[in-house]
Design an enzyme around this catalytic site. Sequence first.
Site, mmCIF file in Angstrom:
data_model
loop_
_atom_site.group_PDB
_atom_site.id
_atom_site.type_symbol
_atom_site.label_atom_id
_atom_site.label_comp_id
_atom_site.label_asym_id
_atom_site.label_seq_id
_atom_site.Cartn_x
_atom_site.Cartn_y
_atom_site.Cartn_z
ATOM 1 N N HIS A 123 0.812 -1.220 0.000
ATOM 2 C CA HIS A 123 0.000 0.000 0.000
ATOM 3 C C HIS A 123 0.847 1.273 0.000
ATOM 4 O O HIS A 123 0.299 2.368 -0.197
ATOM 5 C CB HIS A 123 -0.932 0.043 1.215
ATOM 6 N N ASP A 159 -2.962 -10.659 -2.239
ATOM 7 C CA ASP A 159 -3.542 -10.095 -1.026
ATOM 8 C C ASP A 159 -4.989 -9.693 -1.307
ATOM 9 O O ASP A 159 -5.331 -9.297 -2.419
ATOM 10 C CB ASP A 159 -2.724 -8.874 -0.608
#
Length: 305
Positions: A123, A159
């Site tokens: 992220h 993910d």
Amino acid sequence: MVALYTHLDMLGHAPGAGHPEHPGRLKAVLGALADAGLDGETMAAGEAEVADLERIHPAAYVTRILEAGPREGLAYLDADTALSPGSVRAARLAAGATLDAVRSVARGERTRAFCAVRPPGHHAEPNRAMGFCLFSNLAVAARAAQEAGLKRVAVIDFDVHHGNGTQAAFEADDSLFFGSIHQSPLYPGTGEASETGVGNVVNAPVPPHTDPRIWRSAFEGRLMAGLDLFRPDLVLISAGFDAHRRDPLAHQSLEAEDFAWATRAVLDVARHHAQGRVVSSLEGGYDLEGLGRSAVAHVQALAEE
């Protein structure tokens, strides 16, 4: 044997009581791998150098993160992303593990590696820490791999959350490929199928509670098809296990064997184009039982010839 890159100092990243990304995650992964006999070639990661981090992150951002660690207590970068006194070293070790692994693979010393790291990285955008992530671990490693001679580098991200940071680092460079399968809608709200970069990004968003058979079909039909067309010299895996049915932060239905299947699918393409070279790095996964089982299944699949 798959080389395992890690460092116990990553346990020093302690973002606060009740935080999902806690030190017990790394303990669970390392304990499960040890119980399965998969820790026979464990390598102590070194810290990423500033110059390595600056291949992805602007110098001012790197300096800001390196100076943000508190002497005591917590320093919050956003509502989800906190630093404790051990966090900056942990983040440099997390990126350093992936750097050590890809450089070893580029030198021909090994073909496969798994990096058991925290904090995660996918992220972290070039100018922004978010979603528990400080540095974009695999994006940093991809640039190092290119410098070492592996010119076409791909990241496959399974993910449950979209790897917005990796995508942001890759989307304008056609020597890099990013493929992600992730739940949508879900944090961080990116990763629509229409986001294709310069033809080097493939996103496969799936709705909550997707049947694992449909998940597999999307993974193979979109991500693996795109990866095969890209013809990578090296494949990196953002190995988040939070699409497991037990995970508290999402709503998917996968089991450990689904992650093993996905790993084998990546290996099939890597054998065809990249001499089997695959380096994987831990991202999410917040139910400790599901996390441990999934990590073992993933590393066992990585070890298959």
